[in-house]
Design a protein around this motif. Sequence first.
Motif, PDB file in Angstrom:
ATOM      1  N   ASN A 140       3.652   4.321   9.349  1.00 48.72           N
ATOM      2  CA  ASN A 140       4.072   4.122   7.977  1.00 48.72           C
ATOM      3  C   ASN A 140       5.285   4.978   7.622  1.00 48.72           C
ATOM      4  OD1 ASN A 140       3.795   3.036   5.331  1.00 48.72           O
ATOM      5  ND2 ASN A 140       2.828   4.922   4.667  1.00 48.72           N
ATOM      6  N   CYS A 190       0.852  -1.195   0.000  1.00 47.54           N
ATOM      7  CA  CYS A 190       0.000   0.000   0.000  1.00 47.54           C
ATOM      8  C   CYS A 190       0.887   1.245   0.000  1.00 47.54           C
ATOM      9  CB  CYS A 190      -0.932  -0.012   1.215  1.00 47.54           C
ATOM     10  SG  CYS A 190      -2.027  -1.450   1.257  1.00 47.54           S
ATOM     11  N   PRO A 191       1.319   1.663  -1.191  1.00 49.26           N
ATOM     12  CA  PRO A 191       2.218   2.821  -1.272  1.00 49.26           C
ATOM     13  C   PRO A 191       1.497   4.136  -0.999  1.00 49.26           C
ATOM     14  CG  PRO A 191       1.634   2.046  -3.470  1.00 49.26           C
ATOM     15  CD  PRO A 191       1.032   1.059  -2.500  1.00 49.26           C
ATOM     16  N   PRO A 192       2.268   5.153  -0.526  1.00 53.97           N
ATOM     17  CA  PRO A 192       3.706   5.086  -0.279  1.00 53.97           C
ATOM     18  C   PRO A 192       4.024   4.286   0.969  1.00 53.97           C
ATOM     19  CG  PRO A 192       2.842   7.208   0.425  1.00 53.97           C
ATOM     20  CD  PRO A 192       1.712   6.503  -0.239  1.00 53.97           C
ATOM     21  N   THR A 193       5.061   3.470   0.888  1.00 50.41           N
ATOM     22  CA  THR A 193       5.421   2.627   2.010  1.00 50.41           C
ATOM     23  C   THR A 193       6.895   2.253   1.907  1.00 50.41           C
ATOM     24  OG1 THR A 193       4.704   0.692   3.293  1.00 50.41           O
ATOM     25  CG2 THR A 193       4.822   0.418   0.903  1.00 50.41           C
ATOM     26  N   VAL A 204       7.650  10.585  -4.807  1.00 52.57           N
ATOM     27  CA  VAL A 204       6.887   9.436  -4.324  1.00 52.57           C
ATOM     28  C   VAL A 204       5.394   9.767  -4.359  1.00 52.57           C
ATOM     29  CG1 VAL A 204       6.424   7.970  -2.313  1.00 52.57           C
ATOM     30  CG2 VAL A 204       8.773   8.635  -2.867  1.00 52.57           C
ATOM     31  N   GLN A 205       4.597   8.808  -4.808  1.00 53.71           N
ATOM     32  CA  GLN A 205       3.155   8.995  -4.888  1.00 53.71           C
ATOM     33  C   GLN A 205       2.562   9.441  -3.554  1.00 53.71           C
ATOM     34  OE1 GLN A 205       1.095   5.423  -6.033  1.00 53.71           O
ATOM     35  NE2 GLN A 205      -0.856   6.427  -6.366  1.00 53.71           N
ATOM     36  N   GLY A 249      10.250   0.721   0.947  1.00 52.30           N
ATOM     37  CA  GLY A 249      10.596   0.250  -0.377  1.00 52.30           C
ATOM     38  C   GLY A 249      11.084  -1.177  -0.472  1.00 52.30           C
ATOM     39  N   GLU A 304       8.821  -4.033  -2.080  1.00 52.89           N
ATOM     40  CA  GLU A 304       8.834  -4.099  -3.534  1.00 52.89           C
ATOM     41  C   GLU A 304      10.139  -4.698  -4.048  1.00 52.89           C
ATOM     42  OE1 GLU A 304       8.041  -1.289  -7.467  1.00 52.89           O
ATOM     43  OE2 GLU A 304       7.757  -0.466  -5.445  1.00 52.89           O
ATOM     44  N   ARG A 318      11.517  13.077  -0.809  1.00 49.34           N
ATOM     45  CA  ARG A 318      10.461  12.123  -1.166  1.00 49.34           C
ATOM     46  C   ARG A 318       9.475  12.728  -2.162  1.00 49.34           C
ATOM     47  NH1 ARG A 318      11.530   7.072  -0.296  1.00 49.34           N
ATOM     48  NH2 ARG A 318      13.127   8.047  -1.596  1.00 49.34           N
ATOM     49  N   PRO A 330      -2.733   1.932  -3.526  1.00 50.26           N
ATOM     50  CA  PRO A 330      -2.286   3.173  -2.882  1.00 50.26           C
ATOM     51  C   PRO A 330      -3.157   3.562  -1.693  1.00 50.26           C
ATOM     52  CG  PRO A 330      -2.332   3.407  -5.269  1.00 50.26           C
ATOM     53  CD  PRO A 330      -3.012   2.108  -4.954  1.00 50.26           C
ATOM     54  N   LYS A 365      -0.240  -3.161  -6.215  1.00 50.32           N
ATOM     55  CA  LYS A 365      -0.220  -1.931  -5.424  1.00 50.32           C
ATOM     56  C   LYS A 365      -1.626  -1.407  -5.192  1.00 50.32           C
ATOM     57  CE  LYS A 365       4.365  -0.495  -7.039  1.00 50.32           C
ATOM     58  NZ  LYS A 365       5.180   0.593  -7.621  1.00 50.32           N
TER      59      LYS A 365
END
Length: 352
Positions: free
Chosen positions: A154, A103-106, A321-322, A108, A111, A318, A125, A123
């Motif tokens: 998180n 569950c991004p952002p998380t 990052v999404q 790394g 992945e 960051r 999000p 993913k």
Amino acid sequence: MNFNINDLVRENVKKLVPYSSARDEFSGEAKIFLDANENSLGSPTTKWYNRYPDPHQQKIKEKLTTIKGVPSKNIFLGNGSDECIDLLFRAFCNPGKDNVIICPPTYGMYEVSAHINDVELRKVPLLENFQLDLVHLETKVDDFTKIIWLCSPNNPTANSLNREDIEIVLNNFPGIVVIDEAYINFSRHRSFVQELAEYPNLVVLQTLSKAWGLAGLRLGMAFAGEEIISIYNKIKPPYNIGQATQEIVLNALDHVEDVNEMIRVLVRERDMMAEQLLSVAVVEQVYPSDANFLLVKVKDARAVYTALLSKGIVVRDRSNVQLCEGCLRITVGSPAENTALVNSLKDFVTTL
């Protein structure tokens, strides 16, 4: 929910006969050790490290049992949490067949480990408020989904996930649910470690790298039901935690009150720094934090990052990052370091 560990473990792992080290086959006291092909004369710098360490780190686990309130049979120690993560992929995920969900952002490494082990990564999000999207999550689960990775608090968003949402996942997903609690010591929320008996599919990851200040030693902890821990022990390298690390950790675990005081200082500094940053013109938002860092949205994140670097201050950019667009992740430092950071940001404003 029907959870059966045998339905999840890879067939080759079920059939695996684990390596039996010399120290696995011996128990008790002895004066002369001629079983492990060690150098019996010692080593060039010390007499103490020519022997292999305890492969199961029993003394550390005994102390952790007292601190965490978890039986040693429910504890696995890894060479950093990264080893705990990688071994779960190796134990439960068939390459080219199974999938996991993040569950991004998380963090790394979930992945990275998926790609290393040739496991499909799905993913889901987080929502705009950095909480789980349970509806979307449900649509991503199929018969080949083996693990759901949740990080709470998180990284890099610093918030804790809603406990009720995590419980919904635990109660409805028939695979492994991993809750990475690397930053739990800085949180107002209680750990899921005490829920192991209720959830046989639960794995809780913690570490000595953060609150305990032992990042250089690389020691991670996995807490789970006895069945999952037995699989960890079956596939781990025989001596994954070195003797020097075990000795330093054993000493550190005698200083719980010192650690608690450091946590209090860091949380106080975190809250003070968040308040001070809000008064800096270049800062647009400081997100709430349950960790030892802050996610800070700034004007022109890359320029701010570069300006701080020119003054010898390294933070984490960051902004690519999404959901973290325009954000820097800033670790809480010592009082002097935090003051230097805030002053440097104020100086940056004057150069605009």
